[in-house]
Design a protein around this motif. Sequence first.
Motif, PDB file in Angstrom:
ATOM      1  N   ALA A  90       0.803  -1.252  -0.105  1.00 23.99           N
ATOM      2  CA  ALA A  90       0.064   0.251   0.330  1.00 23.99           C
ATOM      3  C   ALA A  90       0.862   0.987  -0.484  1.00 23.99           C
ATOM      4  O   ALA A  90       0.195   2.220  -0.764  1.00 23.99           O
ATOM      5  CB  ALA A  90      -0.693   0.245   1.345  1.00 23.99           C
ATOM      6  N   GLY A  91       2.187   0.758   0.872  1.00 29.79           N
ATOM      7  CA  GLY A  91       2.288   2.394   0.906  1.00 29.79           C
ATOM      8  C   GLY A  91       3.454   2.311  -0.604  1.00 29.79           C
ATOM      9  O   GLY A  91       3.734   3.774  -0.656  1.00 29.79           O
ATOM     10  N   THR A  92       4.168   1.979  -1.315  1.00 33.82           N
ATOM     11  CA  THR A  92       3.789   1.793  -2.289  1.00 33.82           C
ATOM     12  C   THR A  92       3.229   2.440  -3.918  1.00 33.82           C
ATOM     13  O   THR A  92       3.310   3.451  -4.240  1.00 33.82           O
ATOM     14  CB  THR A  92       4.809   0.133  -3.411  1.00 33.82           C
ATOM     15  OG1 THR A  92       6.040  -0.316  -2.039  1.00 33.82           O
ATOM     16  CG2 THR A  92       5.405   0.621  -4.500  1.00 33.82           C
ATOM     17  N   LEU A  93       2.214   2.012  -3.391  1.00 36.18           N
ATOM     18  CA  LEU A  93       1.277   2.717  -4.384  1.00 36.18           C
ATOM     19  C   LEU A  93       1.220   3.992  -4.279  1.00 36.18           C
ATOM     20  O   LEU A  93       0.510   4.803  -4.532  1.00 36.18           O
ATOM     21  CB  LEU A  93       0.035   1.931  -4.218  1.00 36.18           C
ATOM     22  CG  LEU A  93      -0.102   0.726  -5.179  1.00 36.18           C
ATOM     23  CD1 LEU A  93      -1.683  -0.500  -4.661  1.00 36.18           C
ATOM     24  CD2 LEU A  93       0.096   0.309  -6.898  1.00 36.18           C
ATOM     25  N   ILE A  94       0.967   4.137  -2.660  1.00 34.78           N
ATOM     26  CA  ILE A  94       1.120   5.349  -2.163  1.00 34.78           C
ATOM     27  C   ILE A  94       2.272   6.592  -2.617  1.00 34.78           C
ATOM     28  O   ILE A  94       1.282   8.095  -2.948  1.00 34.78           O
ATOM     29  CB  ILE A  94       1.131   5.605  -0.875  1.00 34.78           C
ATOM     30  CG1 ILE A  94      -0.571   5.145   0.102  1.00 34.78           C
ATOM     31  CG2 ILE A  94       0.533   7.144  -0.128  1.00 34.78           C
ATOM     32  CD1 ILE A  94      -0.689   4.355   1.455  1.00 34.78           C
ATOM     33  N   GLU A 117       9.350   0.679   3.463  1.00 34.14           N
ATOM     34  CA  GLU A 117      10.273   0.417   1.976  1.00 34.14           C
ATOM     35  C   GLU A 117       9.167  -0.222   0.966  1.00 34.14           C
ATOM     36  O   GLU A 117       8.675  -0.694   0.867  1.00 34.14           O
ATOM     37  CB  GLU A 117      11.477  -0.520   2.387  1.00 34.14           C
ATOM     38  CG  GLU A 117      12.018   0.117   3.721  1.00 34.14           C
ATOM     39  CD  GLU A 117      13.134   1.233   3.016  1.00 34.14           C
ATOM     40  OE1 GLU A 117      13.418   1.204   1.486  1.00 34.14           O
ATOM     41  OE2 GLU A 117      13.483   2.473   3.373  1.00 34.14           O
ATOM     42  N   PRO A 118       9.948   0.063  -0.486  1.00 39.33           N
ATOM     43  CA  PRO A 118       8.765   0.226  -1.274  1.00 39.33           C
ATOM     44  C   PRO A 118       8.981  -1.048  -1.755  1.00 39.33           C
ATOM     45  O   PRO A 118       9.946  -1.959  -1.350  1.00 39.33           O
ATOM     46  CB  PRO A 118       9.707   1.028  -2.485  1.00 39.33           C
ATOM     47  CG  PRO A 118       9.968   1.128  -2.187  1.00 39.33           C
ATOM     48  CD  PRO A 118      10.660   1.765  -0.226  1.00 39.33           C
ATOM     49  N   VAL A 119       7.670  -2.070  -2.632  1.00 38.25           N
ATOM     50  CA  VAL A 119       7.902  -3.314  -2.390  1.00 38.25           C
ATOM     51  C   VAL A 119       8.296  -3.439  -4.462  1.00 38.25           C
ATOM     52  O   VAL A 119       7.829  -2.998  -5.143  1.00 38.25           O
ATOM     53  CB  VAL A 119       6.543  -3.854  -2.401  1.00 38.25           C
ATOM     54  CG1 VAL A 119       6.622  -6.179  -2.782  1.00 38.25           C
ATOM     55  CG2 VAL A 119       6.723  -4.103  -0.944  1.00 38.25           C
ATOM     56  N   PRO A 120       9.420  -4.406  -4.896  1.00 36.67           N
ATOM     57  CA  PRO A 120       9.507  -4.029  -5.798  1.00 36.67           C
ATOM     58  C   PRO A 120       8.231  -5.565  -6.386  1.00 36.67           C
ATOM     59  O   PRO A 120       8.190  -6.144  -6.078  1.00 36.67           O
ATOM     60  CB  PRO A 120      10.613  -5.538  -6.091  1.00 36.67           C
ATOM     61  CG  PRO A 120      11.534  -5.864  -4.338  1.00 36.67           C
ATOM     62  CD  PRO A 120      10.419  -5.050  -3.565  1.00 36.67           C
ATOM     63  N   ARG A 121       8.081  -4.974  -7.476  1.00 36.48           N
ATOM     64  CA  ARG A 121       7.536  -5.818  -8.748  1.00 36.48           C
ATOM     65  C   ARG A 121       7.352  -7.256  -8.897  1.00 36.48           C
ATOM     66  O   ARG A 121       8.516  -8.017  -8.518  1.00 36.48           O
ATOM     67  CB  ARG A 121       7.336  -5.245  -9.382  1.00 36.48           C
ATOM     68  CG  ARG A 121       6.068  -3.910  -9.482  1.00 36.48           C
ATOM     69  CD  ARG A 121       6.270  -3.016 -10.843  1.00 36.48           C
ATOM     70  NE  ARG A 121       5.384  -1.545 -11.181  1.00 36.48           N
ATOM     71  CZ  ARG A 121       4.969  -1.283 -12.093  1.00 36.48           C
ATOM     72  NH1 ARG A 121       4.220  -1.586 -13.063  1.00 36.48           N
ATOM     73  NH2 ARG A 121       4.401   0.052 -11.725  1.00 36.48           N
ATOM     74  N   ASN A 122       6.052  -7.946  -8.702  1.00 37.09           N
ATOM     75  CA  ASN A 122       6.053  -9.190  -8.889  1.00 37.09           C
ATOM     76  C   ASN A 122       7.731 -10.096  -7.850  1.00 37.09           C
ATOM     77  O   ASN A 122       8.195 -11.056  -8.600  1.00 37.09           O
ATOM     78  CB  ASN A 122       6.766  -9.174 -10.326  1.00 37.09           C
ATOM     79  CG  ASN A 122       5.317  -9.153 -10.993  1.00 37.09           C
ATOM     80  OD1 ASN A 122       4.123  -8.984 -11.183  1.00 37.09           O
ATOM     81  ND2 ASN A 122       6.075  -8.304 -12.188  1.00 37.09           N
ATOM     82  N   ARG A 123       7.624 -10.056  -6.954  1.00 34.98           N
ATOM     83  CA  ARG A 123       8.813 -10.230  -6.108  1.00 34.98           C
ATOM     84  C   ARG A 123       7.316 -11.461  -4.722  1.00 34.98           C
ATOM     85  O   ARG A 123       6.759 -10.623  -4.527  1.00 34.98           O
ATOM     86  CB  ARG A 123       9.423  -9.623  -4.663  1.00 34.98           C
ATOM     87  CG  ARG A 123      10.437  -8.711  -6.366  1.00 34.98           C
ATOM     88  CD  ARG A 123      11.202 -10.152  -7.020  1.00 34.98           C
ATOM     89  NE  ARG A 123      12.058  -9.340  -7.561  1.00 34.98           N
ATOM     90  CZ  ARG A 123      13.474  -8.575  -6.829  1.00 34.98           C
ATOM     91  NH1 ARG A 123      13.630  -8.946  -5.990  1.00 34.98           N
ATOM     92  NH2 ARG A 123      14.041  -7.592  -7.692  1.00 34.98           N
ATOM     93  N   PRO A 124       7.233 -12.557  -4.225  1.00 33.84           N
ATOM     94  CA  PRO A 124       8.813 -13.430  -4.865  1.00 33.84           C
ATOM     95  C   PRO A 124       8.359 -14.204  -6.127  1.00 33.84           C
ATOM     96  O   PRO A 124       8.900 -14.653  -7.210  1.00 33.84           O
ATOM     97  CB  PRO A 124       8.859 -14.582  -3.990  1.00 33.84           C
ATOM     98  CG  PRO A 124       6.800 -14.523  -3.634  1.00 33.84           C
ATOM     99  CD  PRO A 124       6.993 -13.245  -3.563  1.00 33.84           C
TER     100      PRO A 124
END
Length: 405
Positions: A90-94, A117-124
């Motif tokens: 959610a923080g990444t999208l915000i 901290e932002p989340v990398p796309r398509n992980r795992p």
Amino acid sequence: MRSAGSAGSAGSAGSADSVIDRACAAALYVDGDAALDTGASLLAAAPDADAAAHRRGEEFLRRAWERGWHPADLVRFVRRELDERRAALAGTLIAAETARYAELPPRWRQQLAELPEPVPRNRPDRFSYAADLLELYRLLLRLPAIEPVGPPPGTAADHLHRPPAADEPRMLTRIRALLAKAEATGFPEEAEALTGKAQELMARHSIDEALLAARTHSRETPGACRIGVEPPYESAKAILLDAVASANRCRAVWNDDLGFSTVVGFEPDLEAVELLFTSLLVQGTAAMTRAEAGQRAGGRRRTKTFRQSFLMAYAQRLGSRLAADAERVTTAADAGASAGLLPVLAARDVAVTETADRMFPRTTTTRVRGVSDPDGWTHGTDAADRARMGGSRSGTSQGPGEIAT
């Protein structure tokens, strides 16, 4: 060639949106893991739809802002309802959604600086990431409307109450530094002196602002902010926040279901409440940990009841002592003021009460129970006395309190 390329891009975008529509239709309106799996499978099989999937999430966020939510509220709620992983998503999208605004209110900027901290796309992997995304969207879609505490981003600012200053006033910088030292020291007497000085500066700052507003015939009106009340022991923490708010001429209303209290007041007082509540909670938690260690050394094992009673007593005793100290500082200031201070403060109190009543017309008072540990109560009362706000050590312990909800 350019026309053909444009047509191809438009077709690709339309195809991506179609995939997102089908994935959302499959996953967001039906409960259960099977529906999420179906939607996630559609997204995982369409790499070209990744950007469109995130844009759809940003649309959900814009709806949340329109319903009164702020970034910190949203992350806290996602963490509470789902888990830390989805809260970080959610923080990444915000962060992506709010980057589109040329300006944001200072309180929003502070909340964005504290995002996970932002989340990398398509992980795992693509499927797991898509499932997380859709489960987050399912929650965002069902967010209730809450009382607004300022206009949403991208709209005209409300000029009838002053937002926090972009550059923090020197007084607040001094207060913040004093409280940070109080939290860091291992000596209760030093923490007491530092916190007392900080509270004195807060009271002076609030009174100076009130007198200045009266002299300049300011049209400033009360505003509001939301402060998280995190588990465990939320009721004790809500009582502590209510005590701090009352001592600083604010009103606090606790929303237990959504995990926050809304504090209504003039901006300098809201800033004081945020700073002091956070510091006293840190100091109280540290004192509770030390007291609990002593109890365990003596063979005691009832940790949960001890903590609950400790924090409840800490909040109750601080409430009575904060109120007494606020009265003392106000009386001294009124005696030294060239113009009548008390009518100015009374008018501001009325404005705060009227604003809170408009925002929360159906507020109820809840009596909080759950104190069952005499040792915890005694240690919590002693810790509150050590966190002295600069007045005398008068004040009596009280039973379980009442808070607005």
